[in-house]
Every structure is written in C-alpha cells, then in structure tokens.
Design an enzyme around this catalytic site. Sequence first.
Site, short mmCIF file in Angstrom:
data_model
loop_
_atom_site.label_atom_id
_atom_site.label_comp_id
_atom_site.label_asym_id
_atom_site.label_seq_id
_atom_site.Cartn_x
_atom_site.Cartn_y
_atom_site.Cartn_z
N CYS A 99 0.81 -1.41 0.12
CA CYS A 99 0.31 -0.01 -0.08
C CYS A 99 1.19 1.04 -0.17
O CYS A 99 0.50 1.79 0.42
CB CYS A 99 -0.79 0.48 1.66
SG CYS A 99 -1.39 -1.51 1.36
N HIS A 100 2.20 1.38 -0.82
CA HIS A 100 2.54 2.16 -0.65
C HIS A 100 2.55 2.78 -2.05
O HIS A 100 4.25 3.15 -2.83
CB HIS A 100 4.35 2.05 -0.03
CG HIS A 100 4.19 1.44 1.22
ND1 HIS A 100 5.74 0.68 1.87
CD2 HIS A 100 2.95 1.74 2.13
CE1 HIS A 100 5.11 0.85 2.98
NE2 HIS A 100 3.95 0.91 3.24
N PRO A 101 1.81 3.17 -3.30
CA PRO A 101 1.91 3.51 -4.36
C PRO A 101 2.56 4.98 -4.63
O PRO A 101 2.77 6.25 -3.94
CB PRO A 101 0.84 3.61 -4.92
CG PRO A 101 -0.20 3.49 -3.66
CD PRO A 101 0.15 2.95 -2.52
#
Length: 506
Positions: free
Chosen positions: A444-446
Amino acid sequence: MDPRKTAFDFIVVGGGTAGCVLAARLSEDPDIQVLLLEAGTSTSRLPDAVANPSAWPSLMATAANWGDKTVAQAASGAPVPLPRGRGLGGSSAINAMVFARGHRSSYDSWGDHGAKGWAFEDLLPYFQRSETATSGAPSRGTDGPLTVGPMAEPNDILLACLAGAVETGHRRALDISGGLEEGFAPVDLNIVAGRRQTAADAYLAPALDRPNLHVVTEAVAHRLLFSGDRCTAVEYGADGRTHTATAEREVVLTAGAIGSAQLLLRSGIGPASDLEQARMDVFHSLPGVGRNLHDHPRANLVYRARRPVPTPQGNHGEILGLLRTMPDLDGPDLQLIFIDIPLPNPVAPVDNGFTIGVSPMRPLSRGSLRITSDDPYAAPVLDPDYFAKEQDVRTVLSGIRTARRIARSASLAEWGIEEVSPGLDVVDDQSLGDFAKKYFGSYCHPVGTCAMGEDEASVVDSELRVRGLRGLRVADGSVIPSIPSNNTNATVYAIAERAADLMRRP
C-alpha cells in the site's frame, strides 16, 4: 464553508496526509484564504475503527477505502487490491501507522532526473518539523504536530522475533525509524495514548477554527480549469451539483499517487497517446503523467504457534528490520516486518500464530496509471507490474531465507512454531519465487505517477510545479521518483512540509 465564497488564494485538492499538512500550514497566515477539497467524508463520519490501532485491517472493507484494484498482474494472473484512504486524513486514517523515514541512501536517486535539493539532508528539517519523537534519538524532531514513537511494550511474540534476529547475527538498531541505521528494532508508530493519530488529527483539527480555512468534504474534483497556461480554478461535484472555485495564486494537488495523476489526465494533461485512447482532448502534452507507478510488494511467511500469542494491543507490525541483500549495495534494499497475527494465507487457516512480511524496498519494476474517459467517478486502470524485474524476485528470496533463519532461532523455539505458508516443503528458489509472485500483496505504498525532476520524463520540477504550466503544483507521494526504503507516510509528511515553504514564498 460559506457557500457564497468561490474565490481563494490557494486551493488544495485532496484531504489526505499531504492535504492536511498544506491546508494547516498555508492557513497559518491569516491573510491567505485556503480551500481544501476532499472527496471523502469528515473525520466525524469515518468508521469508529479508525481510532483503534489493532482494528486497521477491518477498514479495507469500509467506505474509508477507495477500493481500488490493479489489473491482473503478469506475475500472478490476478488483480491486487490497492487500498488508499478516502476521507479527511486519507491513507493516514486507514494505514498501519508505521512512521519511518527510510534509510538515507534510498533518497540518493531522487536527483537522477535532475531534481535539485531533495536529498535526505535537504528533507531532514522537514522530517523534524513534522514530528515530536518520544525516543529522543538524535536527528529527531521535538516539537512537531505528530507524536511518534515505538510501542512501550511490544507483543511478546514480536520481541521473540527481534531476539531471533539478533541471535542470527543482525544488528540491533537504536532508532530504525530515523533514516541513519540498518538492522532490527521497534519502529515508530502514529499511536498516541492508545489511539491512531491521523494527519487530520495532528494538523487539520487544530486549524479548523481559522476563518481563512475552508474545508469541503464529499467534494469530487472533476477537472482543472485554465486561462491560457495558468491554472485558475477547480471544477468539483458536491451536494449533487457542480461547483467552480477559483485560485488567485495556486492550485496544489494532494490526492496521492492515484488521485493526482487521475485529475491531471481528466484535465487533458498527460501522454497524448493515453489521452487520445481515452477519447480526451489533449490540453497539455506531458508524457510522464501516470507513468512510473511503483509500489512495495510484500510476501508473507505465516507461522502457527503452540504457545498462545498475546492479544494484540498495537498496530500488529511493531518491529521491523532494514537489510542489504548484498554487502556491496549502497544501502538496505529489503525490509522484514514482524506481525503479531497470522495473516490469511493460501495453504491452511491459522488460529494462533504470527507473520513475517518480506518486501523489496527499492523495487525496479515500474507500471502505469491510465483513465478510460473524463468521468470523474470512473475507476482508474492501475498496473504497477509487480515483479516485472527479476531482481525484485531475488530480493524477496533473500528475505525469505533470512526470515526462515530467524524462525529457526532458539529465541522462537519455546513458542513451538511451525511454518504453514509457504511451508517447509517449498525450498528451492524456483518454487519460492513462484510462491512469492503468486501470493504477494501490495504494501500500500504507490508512488511515482507525477515524478519530480527537470527532464522530459518528469511531471513536476524541483519546486513541485507542473512542467509547462503556471499556478499548478503537485505535493504528495506521486512526485516521488524512486520509492524510499520505508513505509512511505513519513516521507509524504516531509514533502508536504517542504511544499508549504515553497508555496509561501513571495
């Protein structure tokens, strides 16, 4: 907000981490009128679970998450959920609350496309400005809005994992969150008095009584409006109607790696070929918009324990390690995170146990974000193209081997553990690589879809201004050209703090 007011000095589009910082910092000047637009709800209407650190996994199934998914990934043949926050506080309201800068070396490549003044040392004052670090470690902030620190009493199973890491030869770091160390240690968290502290809690709430700060929630930005090459207004939908707000000075996009790129594309700003495919008129050709999408994938090793694991009290992932997979690297490229619950896995259900997450911190794989039309409510087409580069697979394999050595340590023997997934019958590199590529998830680190630099591939320049246009900046995780070796929220705070300084210049 006064419904009659439509003109402002600054319009901030997106009320997540960066938007809360900018709205608060810009409105410190009482002579500046600031409008903050957020597509999601106010904090009072977010789920109660937002405040409970241990409950964060449940938020993925609520309206506080946009619910995005990637296209089917070449590595796995399946789409991957890509959570991001919707509501004031954005992803800081649904994430796992890890607050870490990442190793200083992972910022060195930010200048590869010509960006000036964004090395770790340049960002350090802004990291410090954002935080009050309870650890008291050197180089940490002492009077920022966020109170950050490790759990006072990490879960016993996680402490056993930490002891196992040290037992197997890894360094016990003093401050793994500070950006200067490698090894294993409890990580700083955005948890204060047992409750999550979001960007809205820390930055926005204390500013809401300012008469010059105007916040509109459930307001979806449709498109940016221009006079010549100058961005002058934002068209947005709220209360079933279309509104237009004008900006005398600047519009700044803070809707994240997905939302900010989407809005540029919906405004006709981006690669001409992508816009034409979406049947959009090209207002300003900018080839980098939506390109360079990348993220941290994470593979999980799940263990069953005979000894009861204590009931979680924190965020589940309270201890992590930063490691180099090869000694000649210029910095750590691998993270292991110890998690005090057995995450769902493809092999067998586990009622009592824990997880070791393995993630390549400096992945080489790159993908893209596209839109299919100018519909502001249509989902984007997301393809991070995880594990497209074999080096990312090799990094995960190194991490799995390290995790297994830790699991075999005497420190964990008394827990009576058994590896359930992938299982000890999966031993050769080919089988382990196939497992990791099939069953990974997004960390969840785009980042990266509006990458910063001074060349033709860049979307914003070194002062975060959209190249070739005036009155428009981007100041969120989308401008990160190469993902740092951390859970990215702390870096986004620092970017937004610096953006506030840039925007307040005369």
